[in-house]
Design an enzyme around this catalytic site. Sequence first.
Site, PDB file in Angstrom:
ATOM      1  CG  ASP A  49     125.405  76.089  21.464  1.00 37.02           C
ATOM      2  OD1 ASP A  49     125.243  76.288  20.249  1.00 37.02           O
ATOM      3  OD2 ASP A  49     124.515  75.599  22.195  1.00 37.02           O
ATOM      4  CB  SER A  50     128.247  76.018  16.333  1.00 39.40           C
ATOM      5  OG  SER A  50     128.618  77.384  16.261  1.00 39.40           O
ATOM      6  CG  ASP A  88     124.393  80.016  21.256  1.00 37.99           C
ATOM      7  OD1 ASP A  88     123.280  80.562  21.271  1.00 37.99           O
ATOM      8  OD2 ASP A  88     124.778  79.276  20.329  1.00 37.99           O
ATOM      9  CE  LYS A 118     122.081  81.756  18.875  1.00 39.50           C
ATOM     10  NZ  LYS A 118     121.890  80.314  19.060  1.00 39.50           N
ATOM     11  CD  GLU A 120     119.955  75.812  20.785  1.00 40.63           C
ATOM     12  OE1 GLU A 120     119.477  74.668  20.924  1.00 40.63           O
ATOM     13  OE2 GLU A 120     121.097  76.022  20.320  1.00 40.63           O
ATOM     14  CD  GLU A 187     120.296  76.046  13.445  1.00 43.98           C
ATOM     15  OE1 GLU A 187     120.501  76.651  14.506  1.00 43.98           O
ATOM     16  OE2 GLU A 187     121.073  75.190  12.974  1.00 43.98           O
TER      17      GLU A 187
HETATM   18  O1  KIV Z   1     125.698  77.842  17.705  1.00 45.45           O
HETATM   19  C1  KIV Z   1     125.613  78.525  16.669  1.00 45.45           C
HETATM   20  O2  KIV Z   1     126.557  78.711  15.907  1.00 45.45           O
HETATM   21  C2  KIV Z   1     124.325  79.101  16.367  1.00 45.45           C
HETATM   22  C3  KIV Z   1     124.175  79.765  15.040  1.00 45.45           C
HETATM   23  C4  KIV Z   1     122.895  79.392  14.428  1.00 45.45           C
HETATM   24  C5  KIV Z   1     124.295  81.231  15.172  1.00 45.45           C
HETATM   25  O3  KIV Z   1     123.425  79.046  17.156  1.00 45.45           O
END
Ligand code: KIV
Length: 287
Positions: A49-50, A88, A118, A120, A187
Amino acid sequence: MSVHARNTRLTVPQLVAMKGQRKIVSLTAYSKPMAQLMDPFVDLIIVGDSTAMVAYGRASTLDLSLEEMVAHTRAVVDNTRLACVVADMPFGSYQESPELAYRHCAQMLARSGCDAVKLEGGKALAGTVRFLVERGIPVMAHVGLMPQYLNLMGGFKAQGLTEAAARTIQEDAHAHLEAGAFSLLLEGLAEPLARALTAASPMPTIGIGASPGCDGQVLVTEDMLGLGGGHLPRFVKVYADVAAVIRDAVERYADDVREGAFPEARHCYGLPSPAPVNSEKRPAKAR
Ligand code: KIV
């Protein structure tokens, strides 16, 4: 040269089996060109989600819709054939309840074709992880520095630097593994903590700003290519200055157009000219 002996996409169980065998190489991608270029060389592509900050220039990763993440993930899946692809889940799409998380994660898997999602979160999210895994959705659990918790953390800061903080992160990681997560993304963690988590985990850990002791390593691709702009975290190693290559090409193009040096007769239709440019590489239809 491609590093892959196989000719098919790496599955989640195959990725898990790499723990203790060889390092897992990972990068982020959000679009066809990057994904296609890295596919022969990496084991795991994370559609992070970056993308909110990197591709759209938004202030944080909080501002991203499920539709946007599905579209980016689908572009990556459709244009790769070897790497395992993990998407994400965007902020707000999975925190409210296991049922809501299931609905959105199922949409992500079905509509993008990705291999896993993924999420968080700390141990409070472990119940959701279990709910998803028991219903067929492989989950990578992201602990430590969690950009979706920016407002609680007061910025992007390394985590687990005190004994108490390290203990909390250990509990988070343990809860996710108990719940069935197939991997931990670590991270921005104190190095000894990331190393200890990796040693204690039966599942592979993927580090970013964590430890060379992790089972795998990921970076945001634009950062390692010199396309990140602005301040880079200390954990980034820059492997190329692609921004300089793009600036130079665009400047030369702009000069050519302004000076009338481009297009030339050979770039035009209906004029006598030498053989068409790169005719051997072009499809028959005019582009
Ligand atoms: O959003 C992102 O790019 C991430 C990286 C740490 C893989 O979560």
